[in-house]
Design an enzyme around this catalytic site. Structure first.
Site, PDB file in Angstrom:
ATOM      1  N   HIS A   1       2.794   2.006  -9.378  1.00  0.00           N
ATOM      2  CA  HIS A   1       2.817   3.223  -8.571  1.00  0.00           C
ATOM      3  C   HIS A   1       2.434   4.404  -9.463  1.00  0.00           C
ATOM      4  O   HIS A   1       2.803   4.440 -10.644  1.00  0.00           O
ATOM      5  CB  HIS A   1       4.221   3.436  -7.955  1.00  0.00           C
ATOM      6  CG  HIS A   1       4.219   4.577  -6.977  1.00  0.00           C
ATOM      7  ND1 HIS A   1       4.335   5.886  -7.379  1.00  0.00           N
ATOM      8  CD2 HIS A   1       4.062   4.601  -5.628  1.00  0.00           C
ATOM      9  CE1 HIS A   1       4.251   6.667  -6.303  1.00  0.00           C
ATOM     10  NE2 HIS A   1       4.094   5.910  -5.232  1.00  0.00           N
TER      11      HIS A   1
ATOM     12  N   GLU B   1      -4.112   6.087  -4.639  1.00  0.00           N
ATOM     13  CA  GLU B   1      -3.477   7.386  -4.398  1.00  0.00           C
ATOM     14  C   GLU B   1      -4.262   8.510  -5.063  1.00  0.00           C
ATOM     15  O   GLU B   1      -4.533   8.476  -6.267  1.00  0.00           O
ATOM     16  CB  GLU B   1      -2.035   7.410  -4.919  1.00  0.00           C
ATOM     17  CG  GLU B   1      -1.412   8.801  -4.730  1.00  0.00           C
ATOM     18  CD  GLU B   1       0.093   8.806  -4.571  1.00  0.00           C
ATOM     19  OE1 GLU B   1       0.688   7.732  -4.401  1.00  0.00           O
ATOM     20  OE2 GLU B   1       0.659   9.906  -4.604  1.00  0.00           O
TER      21      GLU B   1
HETATM   22  P1  PGA Z   1       3.253  11.210  -0.355  1.00  0.00           P
HETATM   23  O1  PGA Z   1       3.597  10.051  -1.404  1.00  0.00           O
HETATM   24  O2  PGA Z   1       2.920  10.556   0.954  1.00  0.00           O
HETATM   25  O3  PGA Z   1       4.509  12.046  -0.290  1.00  0.00           O
HETATM   26  O4  PGA Z   1       2.082  11.951  -0.920  1.00  0.00           O
HETATM   27  C1  PGA Z   1       2.839   8.861  -1.485  1.00  0.00           C
HETATM   28  C2  PGA Z   1       3.336   8.000  -2.633  1.00  0.00           C
HETATM   29  O5  PGA Z   1       3.287   8.476  -3.786  1.00  0.00           O
HETATM   30  O6  PGA Z   1       3.835   6.866  -2.446  1.00  0.00           O
END
Ligand code: PGA
Length: 267
Positions: free
Chosen positions: A96, A166
């Site tokens: 992550h 991400e």
């Molecule tokens: P967010 O987080 O939807 O608050 O941007 C996503 C994550 O980091 O799992």
């Protein structure tokens, strides 16, 4: 958007829940009508894995948010994939962005964790991330492909892996990634799989987007060609997660409006 890849939404609770909060979330998730065409998962802190598993409806799977690279031993504070499976949970999130950036987990450590997890049969949400520095210095592809290369080297069974990308610069920063930016990143990752792994893996692997996904932007993003779902943080703590799980289901209110318009025309 592909029919051969089941839409996938994981609501990652991070370190934001206790039993009372889990009970609230279980309540609204159990009462909701969830699209059966979406695979729904929650990312739960390790101390509550069993608690959450016992309370959530069966069709919602539970993931741990991290695990270590061996089955057992003197590694205080760590948990293993076997322990997650033993708690009745099927998934683990590895790499992550918060593990990569705050806890400085390297590509190599994450790859070792993935390699061990694959041997145990647990299913993996393997994360890639792009920081604002990567984007500002035009290093996006180099960074993402580097992360992909190191993950792919240890993956032997792609049917038990989901990739999550991400855009860290769009996570709780007030800046949103545009659909075009999201599509570009996901298409690049899929192309990387096609060239470096196989056509089959590129076509069958689900690639998720993360970065401030909400009930307001999920429907538009859900239509993107290479997007197969979402990794959701803040919105996972609220009933908004239901809209995100249902992002590909025809919107009932617009169907009602459409029906009302056509019956008015006929009258
Ligand atoms: P967010 O987080 O939807 O608050 O941007 C996503 C994550 O980091 O799992």
């Amino acid at each position: 958007m592909s029919s051969q890849r089941k839409f996938f939404v994981i609501g990652n609770w991070k370190m934001n829940v206790d039993k009372a909060r889990i009970n609230d979330i279980v309540k609204f998730m159990s009462a909701a009508s969830l699209d059966p065409n979406t695979e729904a998962v929650v990312g739960c802190p390790s101390c509550y894995l069993t608690y959450a598993r016992q309370r959530l409806p069966e069709q919602i799977a539970v993931a741990a948010q991290n695990c270590y690279k061996v089955a057992r031993g003197n590694f205080s504070g760590e948990i293993s994939p076997d322990m997650i499976l033993d708690s009745g949970c099927e998934w683990v999130i590895l790499g992550h962005p918060e593990r990569r950036t705050i806890f400085k987990e390297s590509d190599q450590l994450i790859a070792e964790k993935v390699a061990h997890a694959q041997q145990t049969g647990i299913k993996i949400i393997a994360c890639l991330c792009e920081t604002s520095e990567d984007r500002d210095t035009n290093r996006t592809e180099e960074v993402l492909f580097g992360q992909m290369k190191s993950l792919a080297a240890t993956i032997t069974d792609w049917s038990r892996v989901v990739i999550a990308f991400e855009a860290l610069w769009a996570s709780n920063t007030g800046v949103l990634a545009t659909p075009a930016q999201v599509q570009e990143a996901l298409a690049n990752i899929r192309e990387w799989l096609r060239v470096n792994v196989s056509e089959k893996v590129a076509n069958s692997t689900r690639i998720l987007y993360a970065g401030s996904v909400s009930s307001s932007n999920c429907r538009e993003l859900a239509q993107l060609e290479d997007l197969d779902g979402f990794l959701v943080g803040s919105a996972a703590l609220k009933p908004d997660i239901i809209d995100i799980i249902n992002a590909r289901r025809p919107d009932v209110s617009s169907l009602i409006k459409h029906f009302q318009r056509s019956t008015a025309r006929q009258a």
